[in-house]
Design a protein around this motif. Structure first.
Motif, PDB file in Angstrom:
ATOM      1  N   UNK A  72       0.813  -1.201   0.000  1.00 51.31           N
ATOM      2  CA  UNK A  72       0.000   0.000   0.000  1.00 51.31           C
ATOM      3  C   UNK A  72       0.846   1.249   0.000  1.00 51.31           C
ATOM      4  N   UNK A  73       1.157   1.741   1.193  1.00 49.28           N
ATOM      5  CA  UNK A  73       1.835   3.027   1.317  1.00 49.28           C
ATOM      6  C   UNK A  73       3.198   3.026   0.643  1.00 49.28           C
ATOM      7  N   UNK A  74       3.988   1.998   0.885  1.00 46.21           N
ATOM      8  CA  UNK A  74       5.354   2.035   0.368  1.00 46.21           C
ATOM      9  C   UNK A  74       5.384   2.019  -1.153  1.00 46.21           C
ATOM     10  N   UNK A  75       4.668   1.067  -1.756  1.00 45.60           N
ATOM     11  CA  UNK A  75       4.713   0.967  -3.213  1.00 45.60           C
ATOM     12  C   UNK A  75       4.193   2.235  -3.882  1.00 45.60           C
ATOM     13  N   UNK A  76       3.110   2.789  -3.350  1.00 43.30           N
ATOM     14  CA  UNK A  76       2.525   3.968  -3.975  1.00 43.30           C
ATOM     15  C   UNK A  76       3.401   5.208  -3.785  1.00 43.30           C
ATOM     16  N   UNK A  77       4.232   5.217  -2.750  1.00 45.57           N
ATOM     17  CA  UNK A  77       5.155   6.335  -2.550  1.00 45.57           C
ATOM     18  C   UNK A  77       6.472   6.109  -3.294  1.00 45.57           C
ATOM     19  N   UNK A  78       6.935   4.863  -3.334  1.00 48.26           N
ATOM     20  CA  UNK A  78       8.243   4.557  -3.898  1.00 48.26           C
ATOM     21  C   UNK A  78       8.252   4.582  -5.422  1.00 48.26           C
ATOM     22  N   UNK A  79       7.225   3.992  -6.062  1.00 44.01           N
ATOM     23  CA  UNK A  79       7.220   3.881  -7.520  1.00 44.01           C
ATOM     24  C   UNK A  79       7.253   5.246  -8.215  1.00 44.01           C
ATOM     25  N   UNK A  80       6.436   6.235  -7.801  1.00 42.06           N
ATOM     26  CA  UNK A  80       6.532   7.543  -8.476  1.00 42.06           C
ATOM     27  C   UNK A  80       7.903   8.202  -8.335  1.00 42.06           C
ATOM     28  N   UNK A  81       8.504   8.091  -7.144  1.00 38.28           N
ATOM     29  CA  UNK A  81       9.826   8.684  -6.945  1.00 38.28           C
ATOM     30  C   UNK A  81      10.869   7.936  -7.776  1.00 38.28           C
ATOM     31  N   UNK A  82      10.808   6.607  -7.760  1.00 40.05           N
ATOM     32  CA  UNK A  82      11.749   5.819  -8.562  1.00 40.05           C
ATOM     33  C   UNK A  82      11.573   6.121 -10.053  1.00 40.05           C
ATOM     34  N   UNK A  83      10.320   6.254 -10.503  1.00 44.41           N
ATOM     35  CA  UNK A  83      10.067   6.551 -11.913  1.00 44.41           C
ATOM     36  C   UNK A  83      10.639   7.914 -12.295  1.00 44.41           C
ATOM     37  N   UNK A 161      11.308  -5.134  -3.784  1.00 41.76           N
ATOM     38  CA  UNK A 161      11.960  -5.660  -4.983  1.00 41.76           C
ATOM     39  C   UNK A 161      10.993  -5.684  -6.159  1.00 41.76           C
ATOM     40  N   UNK A 162       9.747  -6.081  -5.894  1.00 37.51           N
ATOM     41  CA  UNK A 162       8.749  -6.130  -6.946  1.00 37.51           C
ATOM     42  C   UNK A 162       8.424  -4.758  -7.508  1.00 37.51           C
ATOM     43  N   UNK A 163       8.453  -3.734  -6.650  1.00 40.85           N
ATOM     44  CA  UNK A 163       8.192  -2.370  -7.118  1.00 40.85           C
ATOM     45  C   UNK A 163       9.271  -1.914  -8.100  1.00 40.85           C
ATOM     46  N   UNK A 164      10.513  -2.295  -7.827  1.00 42.08           N
ATOM     47  CA  UNK A 164      11.607  -1.964  -8.747  1.00 42.08           C
ATOM     48  C   UNK A 164      11.377  -2.643 -10.092  1.00 42.08           C
ATOM     49  N   UNK A 165      11.051  -3.933 -10.050  1.00 42.74           N
ATOM     50  CA  UNK A 165      10.828  -4.676 -11.292  1.00 42.74           C
ATOM     51  C   UNK A 165       9.637  -4.120 -12.070  1.00 42.74           C
ATOM     52  N   UNK A 166       8.553  -3.776 -11.368  1.00 42.88           N
ATOM     53  CA  UNK A 166       7.385  -3.202 -12.045  1.00 42.88           C
ATOM     54  C   UNK A 166       7.727  -1.882 -12.730  1.00 42.88           C
ATOM     55  N   UNK A 167       8.565  -1.085 -12.078  1.00 44.00           N
ATOM     56  CA  UNK A 167       8.947   0.207 -12.644  1.00 44.00           C
ATOM     57  C   UNK A 167       9.742   0.051 -13.933  1.00 44.00           C
ATOM     58  N   UNK A 168      10.352  -1.123 -14.098  1.00 42.28           N
ATOM     59  CA  UNK A 168      11.113  -1.406 -15.312  1.00 42.28           C
ATOM     60  C   UNK A 168      10.354  -2.361 -16.239  1.00 42.28           C
TER      61      UNK A 168
END
Length: 522
Positions: A72-83, A161-168
């Motif tokens: 929830x919180x982590x993925x939704x906060x991390x993916x936009x910043x990583x992107x 780890x999955x959030x990183x892979x999804x971003x790519x």
């Protein structure tokens, strides 16, 4: 290669959103089907007895926190910043961000996990205060929680780890990962229960085995994109601080449905034995279409929306949201109708074995019907919330989520006394409708989501197809007692006939009304 060129190449490899959604959906469907097999096995071994209630509560606590923080919180906060980092900065800077997030997240969760294991009995009382009057159930749940809580650390790092892979645009592996949890719990139930004085403890160790294997699976694929984390403490890193700042409100904005389900468990612990298990079994069936389609679509659109926002392309941003909403309605409305009309057949076919009794089927079907009324809204929340988080706006959804949670509490208190566990499920559905409605209204009011052309024709097609499907299911239905009297083979045969007939009617009317696969591409 520059980050812009790399992003373009990844997008080309990843294909369109529909294709990526199908990849995630297929993997998630495999996981959910195995999840149903897992629940059938658990129902056969433990039914709706006290030990089942104890395990479901003890597993729900780290699982709830996992959904709240990790998915929830982590993925939704991390993916936009990583992107954003990936779009605008070199690979070395992206690697440093990943390293510092990994170290900060890992150490923080390790401390939380240690504290939770030490205070397990008190945590059980917080999440299931009704266990206070049942010392044996309370002690058993506490013992299980001490074993299962490390799952939070393991699965949170897996989600990272999955959030990183999804971003790519590497969607398949993160979507496949939950399969390992189901395989582990099935195997533990079948193979390990004879070795424990309390057979349900085998499930607890199965959770730990699953968390470990899920994390290890990600490592080769992180190496493949050259982003295997080298954990470093990074509390003061600007990127980490931005993620943490976005996380706090995002915990409410994305995970309000999970908080509502947890409130159901708290109140259900005061109801008759079996209430927690009835809610669990019905929630699992509701989660099947939600996970296969709602979460799959949300998983795919978040990186796309984040890149569109970073690239300042509001027209594409709005079109992506519109596409996601159309797809949710295409799937969510018929799925909700089917769950409502086929509640007893589904529960009887999947769970009416072993220690599961006739009354358990009827009671679980009641809460499944209540949950089915909110399925479409649960799915809409999943695809509308990224419209805020991709723009790094976490304040608006948290306000909406807090209002929805307060409303859910009111609905719970109004409905639980008259409708017991089914009232709790209906309260959750009502609050989900409020949440989704305000999320949509906020996006439209801000001009972020502009309705595309063709909605009138699309809505007419959906109406005709859903009426036809519902009519076919009602026409072919049998009484609840008939389903209970049938053998397992008879139940499976008739359920397959109902599902095929319903899908056939739905698809035939959509096709006759002019809907084609090309209309669903984006």
């Amino acid at each position: 290669m520059s980050s812009e060129k790399q992003g373009a190449a990844d997008n080309k490899v990843g294909g369109g959103l529909l294709r990526s959604s199908l990849v995630v959906g297929v993997m998630t469907m495999l996981s959910r089907v195995l999840g149903l097999v897992r629940d059938v096995v658990i129902a056969v071994y433990f039914g709706s007895q006290a030990e089942a209630d104890a395990f479901f509560v003890a597993f729900k606590i780290p699982n709830f926190l996992r959904r709240l923080f990790a998915e929830g919180a982590f993925s939704q906060a991390f993916v936009p910043v990583l992107s954003e980092y990936r779009t605008k900065r070199p690979h070395e800077v992206v690697q440093e961000l990943v390293n510092r997030v990994a170290g900060t997240l890992g150490l923080t969760l390790a401390i939380v996990t240690s504290l939770a294991m030490l205070t397990a009995p008190w945590l059980i009382l917080v999440f299931a205060p009704g266990f206070h009057g049942e010392p044996a159930k309370l002690e058993l749940a506490g013992n299980i929680l001490q074993i299962t809580f490390p799952y939070l650390l393991l699965i949170s790092l897996t989600a990272f780890s999955g959030s990183i892979l999804n971003s790519y645009s590497k969607f398949a592996v993160p979507a496949f990962t939950p399969v390992l949890l189901n395989l582990s719990l099935i195997g533990s139930t079948l193979l390990l229960t004879p070795y424990f004085d309390e057979p349900v403890m085998a499930l607890a160790w199965g959770v730990v085995i699953a968390g470990t294997s899920q994390l290890l699976l990600q490592i080769p694929f992180l190496k493949q994109i050259q982003l295997l984390p080298k954990p470093m403490w990074g509390w003061k890193d600007p990127g980490v601080r931005r993620i943490l700042k976005l996380m706090a409100p995002a915990m409410f904005g994305v995970s309000v449905a999970q908080i509502n389900l947890l409130l159901d468990t708290v109140l259900a612990s005061f109801l008759q034995t079996g209430s927690i298990s009835w809610l669990y079994y019905s929630d699992r069936l509701m989660e099947l279409p939600l996970g296969i389609f709602g979460i799959a679509i949300a998983t795919v659109i978040l990186p796309s929306l984040s890149r569109q926002h970073a690239g300042e392309d509001p027209k594409a941003f709005s079109a992506t949201l519109d596409w996601a909403v159309r797809l949710v309605l295409l799937i969510g409305i018929p799925a909700g109708i089917a769950l409502f009309l086929l509640a007893e057949p589904l529960i009887a076919t999947l769970f009416f074995h072993g220690r599961m009794e006739d009354r358990d089927v009827i009671m679980a079907a009641m809460s499944l019907r209540a949950y089915s009324a909110g399925l479409m809204f649960f799915m809409l929340i999943k695809v509308l919330a990224p419209g805020y988080f991709a723009r790094q706006d976490t304040k608006t959804p948290v306000k909406i989520a807090m209002f929805a949670m307060i409303s859910n509490m009111g609905f719970n208190l109004a409905l639980v006394w008259s409708f017991q566990h089914a009232g709790l499920a209906m309260a959750t559905s009502l609050s989900a409708a409020l949440n989704a409605g305000f999320l949509l209204w906020g996006l439209v009011r801000a001009g972020v989501f502009k309705v595309q052309s063709g909605w009138g024709l699309y809505g007419t097609r959906l109406l005709l197809a859903n009426v036809a499907m519902g009519g076919v299911l009602v026409w072919l239905s049998h009484s609840t007692q008939t389903w209970l009297d049938w053998s397992l083979l008879q139940r499976v045969e008739h359920l397959v006939i109902l599902i095929v007939a319903g899908l056939g009617a739905y698809g035939a009317i959509l096709f006759a009304a002019g809907l084609r696969p090309r209309h669903l591409r984006h």
